[in-house]
Design a protein around this motif. Structure first.
Motif, PDB file in Angstrom:
ATOM      1  N   ASN A 145      67.951  83.809 -19.821  1.00 34.42           N
ATOM      2  CA  ASN A 145      69.333  83.733 -19.331  1.00 34.42           C
ATOM      3  C   ASN A 145      70.317  83.918 -20.482  1.00 34.42           C
ATOM      4  O   ASN A 145      71.293  84.678 -20.372  1.00 34.42           O
ATOM      5  N   ALA A 146      70.058  83.219 -21.580  1.00 32.20           N
ATOM      6  CA  ALA A 146      70.964  83.301 -22.725  1.00 32.20           C
ATOM      7  C   ALA A 146      70.944  84.679 -23.372  1.00 32.20           C
ATOM      8  O   ALA A 146      71.933  85.105 -23.979  1.00 32.20           O
ATOM      9  N   ARG A 147      69.834  85.386 -23.236  1.00 37.67           N
ATOM     10  CA  ARG A 147      69.733  86.744 -23.797  1.00 37.67           C
ATOM     11  C   ARG A 147      70.329  87.796 -22.879  1.00 37.67           C
ATOM     12  O   ARG A 147      70.287  88.987 -23.186  1.00 37.67           O
ATOM     13  N   GLY A 148      70.800  87.367 -21.714  1.00 44.25           N
ATOM     14  CA  GLY A 148      71.358  88.325 -20.773  1.00 44.25           C
ATOM     15  C   GLY A 148      70.313  89.072 -19.981  1.00 44.25           C
ATOM     16  O   GLY A 148      70.557  90.197 -19.514  1.00 44.25           O
ATOM     17  N   GLN A 149      69.139  88.452 -19.773  1.00 44.19           N
ATOM     18  CA  GLN A 149      68.068  89.053 -18.981  1.00 44.19           C
ATOM     19  C   GLN A 149      67.635  88.078 -17.882  1.00 44.19           C
ATOM     20  O   GLN A 149      66.486  87.635 -17.846  1.00 44.19           O
ATOM     21  N   PRO A 150      68.533  87.737 -16.970  1.00 41.95           N
ATOM     22  CA  PRO A 150      68.223  86.723 -15.963  1.00 41.95           C
ATOM     23  C   PRO A 150      67.134  87.136 -14.979  1.00 41.95           C
ATOM     24  O   PRO A 150      66.591  86.283 -14.271  1.00 41.95           O
ATOM     25  N   GLU A 151      66.802  88.420 -14.914  1.00 38.50           N
ATOM     26  CA  GLU A 151      65.747  88.884 -14.009  1.00 38.50           C
ATOM     27  C   GLU A 151      64.355  88.751 -14.630  1.00 38.50           C
ATOM     28  O   GLU A 151      63.336  88.933 -13.940  1.00 38.50           O
ATOM     29  N   LYS A 152      64.281  88.371 -15.878  1.00 42.07           N
ATOM     30  CA  LYS A 152      62.993  88.332 -16.602  1.00 42.07           C
ATOM     31  C   LYS A 152      62.396  86.929 -16.491  1.00 42.07           C
ATOM     32  O   LYS A 152      62.442  86.128 -17.423  1.00 42.07           O
ATOM     33  N   LYS A 153      61.790  86.630 -15.339  1.00 42.35           N
ATOM     34  CA  LYS A 153      61.379  85.256 -15.056  1.00 42.35           C
ATOM     35  C   LYS A 153      59.947  85.103 -14.539  1.00 42.35           C
ATOM     36  O   LYS A 153      59.446  83.982 -14.444  1.00 42.35           O
ATOM     37  N   LYS A 228      60.792  92.269 -15.789  1.00 44.14           N
ATOM     38  CA  LYS A 228      60.803  91.190 -14.800  1.00 44.14           C
ATOM     39  C   LYS A 228      59.881  90.025 -15.189  1.00 44.14           C
ATOM     40  O   LYS A 228      59.888  88.990 -14.524  1.00 44.14           O
ATOM     41  N   ILE A 229      59.070  90.208 -16.232  1.00 44.65           N
ATOM     42  CA  ILE A 229      58.074  89.205 -16.600  1.00 44.65           C
ATOM     43  C   ILE A 229      58.552  88.438 -17.822  1.00 44.65           C
ATOM     44  O   ILE A 229      58.857  89.028 -18.863  1.00 44.65           O
ATOM     45  N   GLY A 230      58.605  87.118 -17.705  1.00 40.37           N
ATOM     46  CA  GLY A 230      59.068  86.301 -18.810  1.00 40.37           C
ATOM     47  C   GLY A 230      57.971  85.814 -19.728  1.00 40.37           C
ATOM     48  O   GLY A 230      58.163  85.703 -20.937  1.00 40.37           O
ATOM     49  N   ALA A 231      56.783  85.489 -19.162  1.00 39.57           N
ATOM     50  CA  ALA A 231      55.762  84.850 -19.992  1.00 39.57           C
ATOM     51  C   ALA A 231      54.373  85.023 -19.404  1.00 39.57           C
ATOM     52  O   ALA A 231      54.195  85.262 -18.204  1.00 39.57           O
ATOM     53  N   PHE A 232      53.407  84.878 -20.278  1.00 32.67           N
ATOM     54  CA  PHE A 232      51.995  84.749 -19.920  1.00 32.67           C
ATOM     55  C   PHE A 232      51.540  83.407 -20.464  1.00 32.67           C
ATOM     56  O   PHE A 232      51.834  83.057 -21.608  1.00 32.67           O
ATOM     57  N   ILE A 233      50.834  82.632 -19.641  1.00 34.94           N
ATOM     58  CA  ILE A 233      50.340  81.326 -20.082  1.00 34.94           C
ATOM     59  C   ILE A 233      48.830  81.292 -19.954  1.00 34.94           C
ATOM     60  O   ILE A 233      48.262  81.785 -18.970  1.00 34.94           O
ATOM     61  N   ALA A 234      48.179  80.714 -20.970  1.00 35.91           N
ATOM     62  CA  ALA A 234      46.717  80.678 -20.976  1.00 35.91           C
ATOM     63  C   ALA A 234      46.220  79.465 -21.740  1.00 35.91           C
ATOM     64  O   ALA A 234      46.745  79.141 -22.817  1.00 35.91           O
ATOM     65  N   GLU A 235      45.218  78.792 -21.199  1.00 35.27           N
ATOM     66  CA  GLU A 235      44.440  77.841 -21.979  1.00 35.27           C
ATOM     67  C   GLU A 235      43.481  78.662 -22.846  1.00 35.27           C
ATOM     68  O   GLU A 235      42.781  79.532 -22.322  1.00 35.27           O
ATOM     69  N   PRO A 236      43.403  78.406 -24.139  1.00 40.48           N
ATOM     70  CA  PRO A 236      42.431  79.144 -24.962  1.00 40.48           C
ATOM     71  C   PRO A 236      41.012  79.051 -24.401  1.00 40.48           C
ATOM     72  O   PRO A 236      40.271  80.032 -24.393  1.00 40.48           O
ATOM     73  N   VAL A 237      40.637  77.865 -23.938  1.00 42.33           N
ATOM     74  CA  VAL A 237      39.418  77.653 -23.156  1.00 42.33           C
ATOM     75  C   VAL A 237      39.860  76.990 -21.861  1.00 42.33           C
ATOM     76  O   VAL A 237      40.500  75.935 -21.883  1.00 42.33           O
ATOM     77  N   ASP A 262      57.494  92.340 -24.899  1.00 38.05           N
ATOM     78  CA  ASP A 262      58.509  91.294 -24.938  1.00 38.05           C
ATOM     79  C   ASP A 262      58.222  90.203 -23.902  1.00 38.05           C
ATOM     80  O   ASP A 262      59.119  89.732 -23.197  1.00 38.05           O
ATOM     81  N   LEU A 263      56.962  89.791 -23.819  1.00 37.85           N
ATOM     82  CA  LEU A 263      56.568  88.674 -22.965  1.00 37.85           C
ATOM     83  C   LEU A 263      56.239  87.488 -23.866  1.00 37.85           C
ATOM     84  O   LEU A 263      55.531  87.640 -24.864  1.00 37.85           O
ATOM     85  N   LEU A 264      56.714  86.314 -23.529  1.00 40.64           N
ATOM     86  CA  LEU A 264      56.373  85.136 -24.311  1.00 40.64           C
ATOM     87  C   LEU A 264      54.938  84.704 -24.009  1.00 40.64           C
ATOM     88  O   LEU A 264      54.530  84.627 -22.854  1.00 40.64           O
ATOM     89  N   PHE A 265      54.188  84.449 -25.052  1.00 40.53           N
ATOM     90  CA  PHE A 265      52.802  83.991 -24.926  1.00 40.53           C
ATOM     91  C   PHE A 265      52.804  82.476 -25.107  1.00 40.53           C
ATOM     92  O   PHE A 265      53.111  81.971 -26.190  1.00 40.53           O
TER      93      PHE A 265
END
Length: 472
Positions: A145-153, A228-237, A262-265
């Motif tokens: 939102n602060a970066r001006g990309q409110p659709e990236k969620k 449109k994609i903000g992040a990828f989340i993963a447990e290492p195991v 530009d996706l947050l890991f």
């Protein structure tokens, strides 16, 4: 609490008839109850703990196979941690984090930053793993939102994942039974294939399976649009998914795709941090990745006090400081953020880990994995897998089916019941037995644990044969 499937013991069988059992049945709502038992059940009463052992309502001494819930890393009854709680509570029991701060939280932040990979140099404290993941997701939303990309969620998650019990964190969970009767933010989440080599398509090599997973990730980003994609989340195991160790280099390859798009890991280390894989954080030291954020909880205090947190990259904070919205507020916080008692306990816990327990965990882990691997000799055992001091014994009664929710449904609880009688508390997850003992466990204690588990599985095989439902 990052709730999970719980084995419910019959208290008529445990012999516990004290007042606590009656009070629980009349007044206590347990985590993850079924509708038919909600508010009217009592579970296995634990009276005390000492080292790697706990004592149940009958007075039986059991090896604490799951270390509570992946968390009693330095063992039960550590006077150092109890003393740290007392001393801090007598000095300062609480302060509001909205407009004051305390010394233990700042000191702990510095020590955690020293262990974190890359530029993850800042900490936001929470009350546990679910709230840590919730914080990471809300931070991602605020950041874009602060970066001006409110659709990236949108958030990419995976089958078999477990990330929590709060609304957003639970929406990421990838086990179907977790969501059968619960709502979630489904429109925000895209699920990818579980990185489970044991359940890979027939005839496919592990290397080819890794390529498939990476290609699927790349195709998802292309199809949806990185914007449109903000992040990828993963447990290492993947912990509660059955201790799923991903194919080699999978996490590194996905990390590069996140960086390129530009996706947050977000690395969810609620289970794998604080020694479970031999290091304070496993992302860098074990898997060679530098995430944008790391969530943690459980072992940070070895379960002695509720505390969690989020490590955040300095780069992300710099991006926010340089944004066109300097007055934008990250309107997120918890009454118990930066709790002084929790942070004091975590500091002492780190002293213990750094004082020899991490070294011990790294040295004894190969023995732990090798001894458990011998259980693959048993006909009911499909695979033993793991890393560090976490492992899963997956039982497969029906080898013709790829669905463990059929004949295998009650195998884990049967094994747990037998092992309980023999002196071991097991973590049953349908057809899987998860073992993650305190990091202080010795070789002799590992031998005891495996001997009991072998006997528990053998007795379960005899039960299934006698009932005529299995001929293995």
């Amino acid at each position: 609490m990052r709730g999970e499937m719980v084995a419910v013991l019959d208290f008529e069988d445990t012999g516990s008839g004290d007042e606590a059992v009656d009070l629980a049945r009349r007044h206590l709502i347990q985590p993850w109850p079924t509708a038919g038992a909600i508010g009217a059940e009592a579970r296995g009463l634990i009276g005390e703990g000492d080292g790697i052992y706990i004592t149940d309502g009958k007075g039986r001494r059991l090896i604490d196979g799951p270390a509570g819930m992946w968390c009693i890393n330095v063992g039960h009854r550590r006077e150092e941690l109890a003393r740290a709680m007392y001393d801090q509570a007598m000095q300062l029991s609480y302060n509001t984090p909205w407009y004051t701060m305390n010394e233990p939280s700042a000191m702990l932040a510095q020590r955690l930053a020293a262990h974190a990979p890359g530029d993850l140099s800042h900490v936001f404290y929470t009350t546990g793993g679910s709230t840590a993941v919730e914080t990471a997701l809300r931070f991602m939303q605020f950041y874009n939102n602060a970066r001006g990309q409110p659709e990236k969620k949108l958030i990419l998650s995976r089958g078999g994942a477990y990330h929590g019990s709060t609304y957003l964190s639970a929406s990421l969970n990838g086990r179907p039974r977790d969501r059968d009767w619960m709502d979630g933010a489904d429109g925000l989440v895209v699920k990818l294939t579980a990185p489970n080599p044991f359940r890979r398509p027939a005839g496919m090599s592990v290397e080819a399976f890794c390529d498939f997973l990476v290609d699927e990730f790349r195709d998802a980003v292309r199809g949806i649009g990185a914007e449109k994609i903000g992040a990828f989340i993963a447990e290492p195991v993947q912990a509660s998914g059955g201790v799923i160790v991903p194919p080699e280099n999978y996490l590194k390859r996905v990390r590069e795709l996140c960086r390129a798009n530009d996706l947050l890991f977000i690395s969810d280390e609620v289970v794998t941090a604080f020694g479970r894989l031999g290091h304070v954080f496993a992302s860098g030291d074990v898997f060679g990745i530098e995430p944008d954020m790391i969530t943690f909880a459980k072992g940070v205090t070895s379960g002695y006090f509720p505390l969690g947190g989020l490590m955040v990259s300095e780069r992300l904070l710099e991006d926010l400081r340089r944004s066109n919205h300097p007055d934008a507020m990250f309107a997120h916080g918890l009454t118990y953020s930066s709790h002084p008692v929790g942070c004091a306990v975590a500091l002492k816990n780190l002293d213990l880990l750094e004082g020899g327990i991490l070294d011990h965990a790294r040295k004894i882990a190969p023995y732990f994995q090798a001894r458990l691997k011998t259980l693959e000799e048993l006909p009911l055992v499909g695979e033993v897998r793991g890393m560090g001091l976490m492992a899963c014994v997956e039982c497969v009664a029906d080898r013709e089916s790829n669905d463990p929710l059929q004949l295998d449904r009650q195998v884990g609880s049967r094994i747990d019941a037998h092992c309980h009688e023999l002196g071991l508390l097991v973590r049953p997850l349908i057809n899987m037995c998860v073992m993650s003992p305190p990091l202080i466990i010795t070789k002799d204690e590992i031998d005891d644990m495996v001997t009991i588990l072998r006997e528990g599985i053998s007795r379960t095989m005899e039960d299934l044969r006698r009932e005529g439902v299995w001929r293995g």
